[in-house]
Design a protein around this motif. Structure first.
Motif, PDB file in Angstrom:
ATOM      1  N   GLN A   1      29.524 -56.566  90.578  1.00 58.24           N
ATOM      2  CA  GLN A   1      30.939 -56.198  90.681  1.00 58.24           C
ATOM      3  C   GLN A   1      31.834 -57.335  90.184  1.00 58.24           C
TER       4      GLN A   1
ATOM      5  N   ALA B   1      34.145 -60.002  95.708  1.00 58.98           N
ATOM      6  CA  ALA B   1      33.578 -58.715  95.289  1.00 58.98           C
ATOM      7  C   ALA B   1      32.355 -58.339  96.108  1.00 58.98           C
TER       8      ALA B   1
ATOM      9  N   LYS C   1      34.472 -57.452  86.900  1.00 60.79           N
ATOM     10  CA  LYS C   1      35.889 -57.796  86.996  1.00 60.79           C
ATOM     11  C   LYS C   1      36.247 -58.966  86.086  1.00 60.79           C
TER      12      LYS C   1
ATOM     13  N   SER D   1      34.856 -65.305  93.034  1.00 59.77           N
ATOM     14  CA  SER D   1      34.798 -63.934  92.513  1.00 59.77           C
ATOM     15  C   SER D   1      33.655 -63.160  93.163  1.00 59.77           C
TER      16      SER D   1
END
Length: 298
Positions: free
Chosen positions: A23, A18, A27, A14
């Protein structure tokens, strides 16, 4: 080395996708502190630093770059295992598909559109490249290839033939005349990608390079050559799947002479043979095998 939690790998991917912790946390809908702890725990488990951190940016280290495709493959395998034992018949999940740039205007867009209508929970990530990357290392489930296949680790299913057509705009042919023979082509600028220059006509044995005039255009971008032909810049030599739609729309007209060019390599859909094939990947592969040949008819 022992990875304690699969969530740590999810956290790593992740942040990598990102390109930042804030960020990625947004998410994932979790606090940044928890996300940071998961990544730090994975780094401790592996004994390496995965990110270079600064106040302005987050960048993968060499070890992080090496881990990414392996981590994606691991999570993909877990999801596929869950799918295999699921009672649901509805297909869902992500498919990574790669294909040559020339197919941006080919039949795949229409096939994928219909496939998504039938399976709305399936997401398809399409990657275009004329470089034939290793599928497992790059994290691809499927690839469309126009080449001879020598890799025994791949499962390949034939999609159809790949032959060349000569096309031009009707305005160009009206102004400069329509060639009837291979020799007539010498009077026209030919528009072709470099790898086609040595393609020969089957009867005469002449290559495109031998009959090309000084006003011909050579490019590594076939879509550019198609646009040049549409604007009246000459006669383009293009794969038939690339110009089928333009011919149907009457933007281009096929030029037929007294000889035929050699065919190229057949089209194949390939997938790694050492992986369990999920239901969604198999469904897309079956759909391409069924529908692709319909666009390859002369």
């Amino acid at each position: 080395m022992k990875i304690q939690n699969i969530e740590d790998i999810v956290a790593f991917l992740s942040v990598a996708d990102a390109q930042g912790f804030t960020q990625a946390a947004r998410k994932m809908d979790i606090p940044v502190s928890i996300l940071s702890k998961r990544v730090a725990r994975l780094e401790d488990d592996l004994g390496v630093r995965l990110f270079q951190r600064s106040t302005r940016a987050v960048a993968l280290t060499d070890e992080g770059k090496t881990l990414m495709p392996q981590a994606r493959r691991l999570l993909g395998d877990i999801k596929e295992m869950e799918e295999q034992f699921s009672d649901s018949d509805e297909l869902k999940g992500l498919i990574h598909l790669t294909m040559p740039w020339g197919l941006t205007q080919g039949p795949v867009a229409k096939i994928l559109t219909e496939f998504r209508k039938e399976h709305p929970q399936v997401e398809v990530d399409v990657h275009f490249s004329d470089t034939y990357e290793r599928l497992v290392e790059a994290g691809f489930d499927l690839a469309i290839r126009f080449s001879t296949l020598e890799d025994s680790t791949m499962i390949a299913r034939r999609l159809g033939p790949n032959y060349l057509k000569m096309v031009a705009s009707s305005a160009y042919l009206k102004e400069h005349g329509t060639p009837k023979t291979v020799k007539d082509l010498k009077e026209h600028p030919l528009l072709m990608i470099g790898i086609h220059r040595h393609r020969k006509f089957m009867k005469s044995g002449l290559s495109l390079n031998e009959i090309a005039s000084s006003s011909s255009i050579i490019s590594n971008n076939g879509l550019f050559l198609t646009e040049v032909a549409k604007s009246g810049g000459g006669i383009a030599i293009r794969s038939h799947w690339d110009v089928a739609e333009s011919i149907r729309r009457k933007e281009l007209v096929e030029v037929v002479v007294n000889d035929r060019l050699e065919s190229g390599h057949d089209a194949y859909i390939v997938t790694p043979s050492n992986r369990y094939m999920s239901k969604r990947v198999r469904a897309l592969m079956d759909t391409l095998v069924k529908e692709f040949p319909k666009f390859l008819k002369e």
